[in-house]
Write a protein that holds these residues in place. Structure first.
Motif, PDB file in Angstrom:
ATOM      1  N   ALA A 166       0.888  -1.339   0.101  1.00 38.11           N
ATOM      2  CA  ALA A 166      -0.124   0.009  -0.073  1.00 38.11           C
ATOM      3  C   ALA A 166       0.847   1.168   0.063  1.00 38.11           C
ATOM      4  O   ALA A 166       0.466   2.255  -0.644  1.00 38.11           O
ATOM      5  CB  ALA A 166      -0.945   0.138   1.209  1.00 38.11           C
ATOM      6  N   ARG A 167       1.930   1.325   0.841  1.00 42.46           N
ATOM      7  CA  ARG A 167       2.829   2.377   0.812  1.00 42.46           C
ATOM      8  C   ARG A 167       3.643   2.641  -0.579  1.00 42.46           C
ATOM      9  O   ARG A 167       3.483   3.711  -0.951  1.00 42.46           O
ATOM     10  CB  ARG A 167       3.937   2.181   1.976  1.00 42.46           C
ATOM     11  N   LYS A 168       3.954   1.425  -1.162  1.00 39.89           N
ATOM     12  CA  LYS A 168       4.655   1.587  -2.480  1.00 39.89           C
ATOM     13  C   LYS A 168       3.607   2.279  -3.379  1.00 39.89           C
ATOM     14  O   LYS A 168       3.864   3.061  -4.243  1.00 39.89           O
ATOM     15  CB  LYS A 168       5.188   0.415  -2.961  1.00 39.89           C
ATOM     16  N   ALA A 169       2.315   1.644  -3.532  1.00 39.51           N
ATOM     17  CA  ALA A 169       1.388   2.138  -4.398  1.00 39.51           C
ATOM     18  C   ALA A 169       0.940   3.652  -4.062  1.00 39.51           C
ATOM     19  O   ALA A 169       0.907   4.344  -5.065  1.00 39.51           O
ATOM     20  CB  ALA A 169       0.070   1.400  -4.208  1.00 39.51           C
ATOM     21  N   PHE A 170       0.928   3.899  -3.231  1.00 35.63           N
ATOM     22  CA  PHE A 170       0.679   5.383  -2.380  1.00 35.63           C
ATOM     23  C   PHE A 170       1.888   6.273  -2.976  1.00 35.63           C
ATOM     24  O   PHE A 170       1.650   7.359  -3.507  1.00 35.63           O
ATOM     25  CB  PHE A 170       0.687   5.788  -1.060  1.00 35.63           C
ATOM     26  N   ASP A 171       3.051   5.881  -2.808  1.00 32.98           N
ATOM     27  CA  ASP A 171       4.397   6.349  -3.352  1.00 32.98           C
ATOM     28  C   ASP A 171       4.272   6.602  -4.844  1.00 32.98           C
ATOM     29  O   ASP A 171       4.490   7.799  -5.428  1.00 32.98           O
ATOM     30  CB  ASP A 171       5.466   6.081  -2.831  1.00 32.98           C
ATOM     31  N   ASP A 172       3.902   5.647  -5.589  1.00 34.73           N
ATOM     32  CA  ASP A 172       3.954   5.655  -6.937  1.00 34.73           C
ATOM     33  C   ASP A 172       2.642   6.710  -7.454  1.00 34.73           C
ATOM     34  O   ASP A 172       3.198   7.291  -8.361  1.00 34.73           O
ATOM     35  CB  ASP A 172       3.655   4.282  -7.346  1.00 34.73           C
ATOM     36  N   PHE A 173       1.682   6.436  -6.772  1.00 39.04           N
ATOM     37  CA  PHE A 173       0.486   7.635  -7.015  1.00 39.04           C
ATOM     38  C   PHE A 173       0.842   8.927  -6.911  1.00 39.04           C
ATOM     39  O   PHE A 173       0.877   9.584  -7.670  1.00 39.04           O
ATOM     40  CB  PHE A 173      -0.731   7.202  -5.993  1.00 39.04           C
ATOM     41  N   MET A 174       1.767   9.397  -5.760  1.00 40.60           N
ATOM     42  CA  MET A 174       2.219  10.395  -5.626  1.00 40.60           C
ATOM     43  C   MET A 174       3.248  10.921  -6.520  1.00 40.60           C
ATOM     44  O   MET A 174       3.208  12.178  -7.003  1.00 40.60           O
ATOM     45  CB  MET A 174       2.752  10.805  -4.088  1.00 40.60           C
ATOM     46  N   ALA A 175       4.019  10.313  -7.158  1.00 42.04           N
ATOM     47  CA  ALA A 175       5.263  10.459  -8.148  1.00 42.04           C
ATOM     48  C   ALA A 175       4.421  10.838  -9.354  1.00 42.04           C
ATOM     49  O   ALA A 175       4.822  11.849  -9.990  1.00 42.04           O
ATOM     50  CB  ALA A 175       6.120   9.370  -8.172  1.00 42.04           C
ATOM     51  N   MET A 176       3.383  10.082  -9.575  1.00 43.90           N
ATOM     52  CA  MET A 176       2.705  10.208 -10.930  1.00 43.90           C
ATOM     53  C   MET A 176       1.998  11.406 -10.902  1.00 43.90           C
ATOM     54  O   MET A 176       1.849  12.460 -11.849  1.00 43.90           O
ATOM     55  CB  MET A 176       1.622   9.144 -11.280  1.00 43.90           C
ATOM     56  N   THR A 177       1.448  11.681  -9.885  1.00 49.02           N
ATOM     57  CA  THR A 177       0.514  13.135  -9.563  1.00 49.02           C
ATOM     58  C   THR A 177       1.566  14.337  -9.724  1.00 49.02           C
ATOM     59  O   THR A 177       1.244  15.387 -10.470  1.00 49.02           O
ATOM     60  CB  THR A 177      -0.073  13.097  -8.203  1.00 49.02           C
ATOM     61  N   GLN A 178       2.638  14.296  -8.973  1.00 48.25           N
ATOM     62  CA  GLN A 178       3.386  15.388  -9.084  1.00 48.25           C
ATOM     63  C   GLN A 178       4.243  15.457 -10.508  1.00 48.25           C
ATOM     64  O   GLN A 178       4.209  16.582 -11.107  1.00 48.25           O
ATOM     65  CB  GLN A 178       4.791  15.017  -8.180  1.00 48.25           C
TER      66      GLN A 178
END
Length: 127
Positions: free
Chosen positions: A25-37
């Motif tokens: 879940a943490r990795k998915a969230f980090d990936d999501f934030m990177a894509m959002t940025q």
């Protein structure tokens, strides 16, 4: 196995599964934030490119408007000095021809400028 004071035990497999789930879940969230940025940066880059292109088009348009107003004043001065109807007609014909030529050239230049601006915006959106 882990146990608490009440005798409740959590199997090691379940603990491992929960730990892996949290990591995923943490990795998915980090990936999501990177894509959002990245998306936000892309939009900002596109906005900057669009603004730059719009500024170029606006400057050209203002320059063209000034040229047309200047030509109209020169034409008016010539008309005031005309000696007869033939000269008025000749001045009118020359003025219209020059204005149409200028308009054609300006249209081509504005089109080229707008195309460049759109390409810059498209390139900025891809980065």
């Amino acid at each position: 196995m882990a146990s608490d004071k009440n005798g409740f035990e959590i199997p090691d497999q379940m603990r491992d599964f929960a730990e892996k789930s949290v990591d995923q879940a943490r990795k998915a969230f980090d990936d999501f934030m990177a894509m959002t940025q990245k998306a936000v940066s892309s939009v900002e880059g596109s906005a900057t490119a669009v603004q730059s292109g719009a500024t170029d088009v606006n400057r050209k348009t203002l320059t063209y408007a000034e040229e047309h107003v200047d030509a109209a004043f020169r034409f008016a001065q010539q008309m005031v000095r005309a000696k007869d109807v033939e000269e008025v007609m000749s001045l009118q014909r020359d003025y219209m021809r020059k204005q149409m030529e200028a308009l054609g050239e300006q249209t081509r230049e504005l089109s080229a400028t707008a195309t460049k601006a759109a390409q810059k915006a498209s390139d900025a959106a891809k980065d």
